[in-house]
Design an enzyme around this catalytic site. Structure first.
Site, PDB file in Angstrom:
ATOM      1  N   HIS A 142      22.742   0.180  46.574  1.00  0.00           N
ATOM      2  CA  HIS A 142      22.651   0.412  48.015  1.00  0.00           C
ATOM      3  C   HIS A 142      23.836   1.232  48.516  1.00  0.00           C
ATOM      4  O   HIS A 142      24.936   1.169  47.969  1.00  0.00           O
ATOM      5  CB  HIS A 142      22.630  -0.934  48.737  1.00  0.00           C
ATOM      6  N   ASP A 198      15.404   0.212  52.537  1.00  0.00           N
ATOM      7  CA  ASP A 198      13.994   0.570  52.403  1.00  0.00           C
ATOM      8  C   ASP A 198      13.765   1.716  51.428  1.00  0.00           C
ATOM      9  O   ASP A 198      12.708   2.328  51.423  1.00  0.00           O
ATOM     10  CB  ASP A 198      13.420   0.944  53.769  1.00  0.00           C
ATOM     11  N   CYS A 221      18.244   4.419  51.912  1.00  0.00           N
ATOM     12  CA  CYS A 221      19.575   4.021  52.391  1.00  0.00           C
ATOM     13  C   CYS A 221      20.603   5.146  52.288  1.00  0.00           C
ATOM     14  O   CYS A 221      21.444   5.290  53.179  1.00  0.00           O
ATOM     15  CB  CYS A 221      20.058   2.771  51.674  1.00  0.00           C
TER      16      CYS A 221
END
Length: 232
Positions: free
Chosen positions: A210, A101, A104
């Site tokens: 990520h 979102d 991370c």
């Protein structure tokens, strides 16, 4: 700070989120619970060195903190993700999947520090405090007005970078270990500026996409993200 972040090479085969909230970071974390967790960790001692034994043979070379670079295209991102999965398997590591979102990095840090990714707002708040209070340590690595950078990093959903990782290492007196998807750099160590640390944090970094929280295979906790995480 030039030598506080080190990266390791091996021979194994975040730009900002535009949808992020622009509201200032709310102070809604359970500070009492966090204090209790820190006290319990200090009482029991930290076992993070166990994972580090698997990567202790890799040599460190100097690495400079940086902000988010170009995000890879879909093909490169897929290849990078596969490379990261191979490395984790090689070293017997497994990921706790973290919600994708925009928070991370801070969620993964919160999981490692407090056993709860939902404490990401507290981690972000502390990192911003560190960036603000020790401006001279970080300003040279930020290619924009520093006040603007601080305003960006206060916002929930703003992607963390290697500057915020350095600030987190300094703020929490932690050695941050990254297993990465970089082709020529599989392992990065981020040490506090003063080189003193009393805990270790283990993260995977799918560049520049990520962060997840790392554990020994078989020891991944059963915590589940409330929303989607990054998966192929």
């Amino acid at each position: 700070m030039d030598n506080t972040i080190n990266e390791n090479t091996c021979n194994l085969s975040g730009r900002s989120s535009s949808s992020a909230s622009t509201a200032s970071l709310p102070d809604t974390e359970d500070d009492q619970t966090i204090a209790e967790l820190l006290a319990e960790e200090e009482r029991l001692g930290n076992g993070g060195n166990l994972l580090g034994r698997r990567l202790s043979h890799l040599d460190s070379i100097p690495h400079t903190p940086r902000v988010i670079s170009e995000i890879p295209n879909a093909d490169d991102a897929t290849f990078d993700h596969n490379r990261l999965e191979e490395r984790l398997a090689t070293y017997g590591l497994a990921e706790l999947k973290i919600e994708g979102d925009g928070n991370c990095q801070f969620r993964a840090l919160a999981d490692q520090l407090f056993k709860n990714p939902d404490y990401h707002r507290h981690v972000r708040k502390e990192v911003v405090k560190q960036l603000k209070s020790s401006r001279k340590l970080y300003e040279a690595y930020v290619p924009m007005k520093y006040r603007r950078y601080l305003r960006k990093m206060k916002r929930t959903g703003e992607w963390g970078d290697h500057v915020t990782l350095q600030a987190a290492a300094d703020r929490f007196a932690a050695k941050i270990n990254l297993v990465t998807s970089f082709r020529d750099t599989c392992y990065i160590e981020i040490l506090p500026y003063d080189k003193n640390f009393h805990k270790e944090i283990w993260l995977s970094f799918w560049s520049e996409v990520h962060y997840n929280s790392l554990y020994d295979i078989g020891d991944v906790p059963s915590r589940l993200p409330r929303k989607k995480h990054w998966l192929f």
